[in-house]
Design an enzyme around this catalytic site. Structure first.
Site, PDB file in Angstrom:
ATOM      1  N   HIS A   1       7.328   1.210 -11.200  1.00  0.00           N
ATOM      2  CA  HIS A   1       6.224   0.623 -10.442  1.00  0.00           C
ATOM      3  C   HIS A   1       4.901   1.028 -11.066  1.00  0.00           C
ATOM      4  CE1 HIS A   1       7.399   4.505  -8.778  1.00  0.00           C
ATOM      5  NE2 HIS A   1       6.104   4.718  -8.584  1.00  0.00           N
TER       6      HIS A   1
ATOM      7  N   ARG B   1       0.835  -1.206   0.000  1.00  0.00           N
ATOM      8  CA  ARG B   1       0.000   0.000   0.000  1.00  0.00           C
ATOM      9  C   ARG B   1       0.862   1.245   0.000  1.00  0.00           C
ATOM     10  NH1 ARG B   1      -5.108  -1.807   0.228  1.00  0.00           N
ATOM     11  NH2 ARG B   1      -5.321  -3.838   1.235  1.00  0.00           N
TER      12      ARG B   1
ATOM     13  N   ILE C   1       2.209   4.794   0.862  1.00  0.00           N
ATOM     14  CA  ILE C   1       2.292   5.458   2.161  1.00  0.00           C
ATOM     15  C   ILE C   1       1.430   6.729   2.194  1.00  0.00           C
ATOM     16  CG2 ILE C   1       4.271   7.011   1.718  1.00  0.00           C
ATOM     17  CD1 ILE C   1       5.470   5.901   4.371  1.00  0.00           C
TER      18      ILE C   1
ATOM     19  N   ASN D   1       4.320   6.228 -13.893  1.00  0.00           N
ATOM     20  CA  ASN D   1       4.910   7.541 -14.136  1.00  0.00           C
ATOM     21  C   ASN D   1       6.347   7.388 -14.624  1.00  0.00           C
ATOM     22  OD1 ASN D   1       2.621   8.986 -13.195  1.00  0.00           O
ATOM     23  ND2 ASN D   1       3.252   8.626 -11.091  1.00  0.00           N
TER      24      ASN D   1
ATOM     25  N   VAL E   1      10.061   7.921  -7.324  1.00  0.00           N
ATOM     26  CA  VAL E   1      10.878   6.768  -6.922  1.00  0.00           C
ATOM     27  C   VAL E   1      11.338   6.060  -8.197  1.00  0.00           C
ATOM     28  CG1 VAL E   1      10.968   4.593  -5.658  1.00  0.00           C
ATOM     29  CG2 VAL E   1       9.648   6.507  -4.721  1.00  0.00           C
TER      30      VAL E   1
HETATM   31  P1  5GP Z   1       5.846   7.861  -8.351  1.00  0.00           P
HETATM   32  O1  5GP Z   1       5.497   9.324  -8.282  1.00  0.00           O
HETATM   33  O2  5GP Z   1       7.340   7.628  -8.341  1.00  0.00           O
HETATM   34  O3  5GP Z   1       5.141   7.162  -9.466  1.00  0.00           O
HETATM   35  O4  5GP Z   1       5.226   7.244  -7.049  1.00  0.00           O
HETATM   36  C1  5GP Z   1       5.957   6.890  -5.912  1.00  0.00           C
HETATM   37  C2  5GP Z   1       4.942   6.544  -4.835  1.00  0.00           C
HETATM   38  O5  5GP Z   1       5.644   5.908  -3.779  1.00  0.00           O
HETATM   39  C3  5GP Z   1       4.244   7.764  -4.220  1.00  0.00           C
HETATM   40  O6  5GP Z   1       2.830   7.625  -4.424  1.00  0.00           O
HETATM   41  C4  5GP Z   1       4.636   7.718  -2.748  1.00  0.00           C
HETATM   42  O7  5GP Z   1       3.578   8.084  -1.881  1.00  0.00           O
HETATM   43  C5  5GP Z   1       5.067   6.272  -2.560  1.00  0.00           C
HETATM   44  N1  5GP Z   1       6.085   6.072  -1.556  1.00  0.00           N
HETATM   45  C6  5GP Z   1       7.249   6.773  -1.429  1.00  0.00           C
HETATM   46  N2  5GP Z   1       7.976   6.296  -0.400  1.00  0.00           N
HETATM   47  C7  5GP Z   1       7.261   5.266   0.116  1.00  0.00           C
HETATM   48  C8  5GP Z   1       7.522   4.365   1.196  1.00  0.00           C
HETATM   49  O8  5GP Z   1       8.531   4.408   1.881  1.00  0.00           O
HETATM   50  N3  5GP Z   1       6.569   3.420   1.446  1.00  0.00           N
HETATM   51  C9  5GP Z   1       5.422   3.331   0.700  1.00  0.00           C
HETATM   52  N4  5GP Z   1       4.564   2.377   1.021  1.00  0.00           N
HETATM   53  N5  5GP Z   1       5.164   4.162  -0.332  1.00  0.00           N
HETATM   54  C10 5GP Z   1       6.071   5.112  -0.620  1.00  0.00           C
END
Ligand code: 5GP
Length: 118
Positions: free
Chosen positions: A101, A30, A32, A88, A97
């Site tokens: 994903h 899930r 965060i 993304n 990140v």
């Molecule tokens: P992006 O913008 O890279 O597609 O999405 C990264 C997602 O990772 C974000 O929605 C963010 O809330 C989530 N996220 C970042 N750090 C953590 C973490 O340590 N644990 C969890 N469960 N989600 C994370």
């Protein structure tokens, strides 16, 4: 070599996360900071930084993300009403990140696919 992200540590169980699925190819946990009642990240265990780095050898791992997404959507009870899958890429895509994903979002109407610029 690719720089490791927090997701690699979650996959290895080195830092806590609400893991909802794991097998030898993928891990799902899930988000965060959930943007919808269901907000799950589905992550290939073998890290790929961005979609720009995808190659043919990743096809099985990346195809598997959809299999996991379909199963989790059923488990979450959102399959019939519908949901959204998002990947993304880099700055304009809003990637923060750099371990590729898939976001699984659902549980409410999600509105327009892309917000209009203000
Ligand atoms: P992006 O913008 O890279 O597609 O999405 C990264 C997602 O990772 C974000 O929605 C963010 O809330 C989530 N996220 C970042 N750090 C953590 C973490 O340590 N644990 C969890 N469960 N989600 C994370």
């Amino acid at each position: 070599m690719t720089e490791e992200t927090i997701f690699a540590k979650i996959i290895r169980g080195e830092i806590p996360a609400d893991i909802v699925y794991q097998d030898d190819r993928a891990t799902a946990f899930r988000d965060i900071s959930p943007q919808a009642p269901t907000h799950i990240l589905i992550v290939p265990n073998n890290p790929i930084p961005t979609v720009n780095d995808v190659s043919e050898q990743d096809e099985a791992d990346l195809g598997h993300l959809f299999v996991v997404a379909a199963e989790l959507a059923k488990q979450e009870g959102i399959a019939e009403d519908g949901f959204r899958l998002i990947v993304n890429c880099n700055r304009d895509g809003g990637q923060i990140v750099f371990h590729l994903h898939m976001h699984l979002l659902g549980g409410r109407p999600l509105g327009r696919m892309v917000a209009r610029p203000k």
